[in-house]
Scaffold this active site. Sequence first.
Site, PDB file in Angstrom:
ATOM      1  CG  ASP A  45     -27.593  -8.999-106.453  1.00  0.00           C
ATOM      2  OD1 ASP A  45     -27.206  -8.973-107.635  1.00  0.00           O
ATOM      3  OD2 ASP A  45     -26.897  -9.449-105.534  1.00  0.00           O
ATOM      4  CG  HIS A 101     -26.484  -4.811-108.099  1.00  0.00           C
ATOM      5  ND1 HIS A 101     -25.703  -5.766-107.479  1.00  0.00           N
ATOM      6  CD2 HIS A 101     -26.671  -3.841-107.169  1.00  0.00           C
ATOM      7  CE1 HIS A 101     -25.426  -5.399-106.236  1.00  0.00           C
ATOM      8  NE2 HIS A 101     -26.022  -4.229-106.020  1.00  0.00           N
TER       9      HIS A 101
END
Length: 485
Positions: free
Chosen positions: A293, A316
């Site tokens: 993430d 991310h």
Amino acid sequence: MSGFRLKCFGLLLLLVLLVCSSLDGCEGRKGKHWRRQPPSSSLARKKTRGKSGGGHNHGGGGGSGGHTSPPPSSNQSPCPVTGSPNAPKPAIFDVLDFGAKGDGVTDDTKAFEDAWAAACKVEGSTVVVPAEFEFLVGPISFSGPYCQPNIAFQLDGMIIAPTDAKDWSVGLLWWIEFTKLRGIAIRGSGTIEGRGSVWWTNTNSDPINDELSLRPPQMKPTALRFYGSYNVTVTGITIQNSPQCHLKFDNCEAVQVFNVTIASPGSSPNTDGIHLQNSRDVMIHHTNMSCGDDCVSIQTGCSNVNIHSVDCGPGHGISIGGLGRDNTKACVSNITVRDVNMHNTMTGVRIKTWQGGSGSAQSIRFSNIRVTEVQTPIVIDQFYCDKSSCKNQTSAVALSGIAYENIKGTYTVKPVHFACSDTSPCSDISLTGVELKPLQEQYHMYQPFCWQTFGELYTPTIPPIVCLQDGKPAGNRILSDRDVC
């Protein structure tokens, strides 16, 4: 005349006596003027070294063995000042002295709790987690309302999480927590191992442990959390394979994170590297992060955050938000992200907000970002939604004063995506030295996208970002009390 000579002789004799007394008191340093020192054997020197060296004394005792001071060096005063007390040595609390086994099988939670309880009573103390041991530790909270300040954890061994579902009560959102402390440091060369794979993957063969993987993301624990603390330092350690977020700071002030490694597979769900919320005066630097993430997630209530010299990927990227979820007010300001390398990430630098929120995010600077094979390096998304569909709403967190400087490298999907609110357009967006090239020309590559985005290009960009609107949005709405931070 004889009387005068007698007086001179007396004065000379007095002067000689004074000089000799001074030489004797200072322990003259040459030839016969040295006073006899206590005998100093090689064994005594080894004992002295052992007490001040880096080894672990698991007996907890200490004896009062003798210590022979070496002769003062030539640049010291010939008459050293005596009587000043020696600084007390810091108190050390080794978890092995409190019953920890460190075999990776025995539950050592109680030993860690007892070592903390003892260290908590002594200002400037250190809890030692020694190298070459694996400590199985269940969910544990190191609480601080009644603790002395400036306590450290010297983590050189490995702390591993249990994988049995019975050790994790439903609703428990952290594994290791430090709360309400003034001056807390986690340092060393050790590892916090979350053993997160049992939380990420449903095997369909073990109903007991599959219970962990079936829990929703918001019900999975963070590996290491700090709450309501001041003057927090995390350095040197590795945090890996967390069930969810690796390192979280909530309601903290004066935070430093450096020389830290965070590592989880890119496929591990919701495993943010560092998560900041309601925290200010935060410095994150010289840290490597790979996760599933955001490498760094900056949420509401954060200000004066400086991130630099960071390596991110896979993951991310570095994100501000999502802000304004469930119609809440969000306030973020004075954020700097610079000198960052990103590789194989979903986004580079991103700001994301939910529809229906209020408040503002402003004074944000992204500078000297190097991207390699990043899907979309620059993103503002005011229509963020983490499910199949979200309700359309008109209000939004106001975004302004956002600078993008020297962002260069390669992308695989789209170079820039600016999707701003119709009712609260993005304003004062500036771009300087943006050079983003496709990894390879493919049919699915997209051009820069802008919607309700106002600002200025200070230099030409690659590719040209012609969709950015000059100046300020017309008819800016008047901010209500709900919007002002």
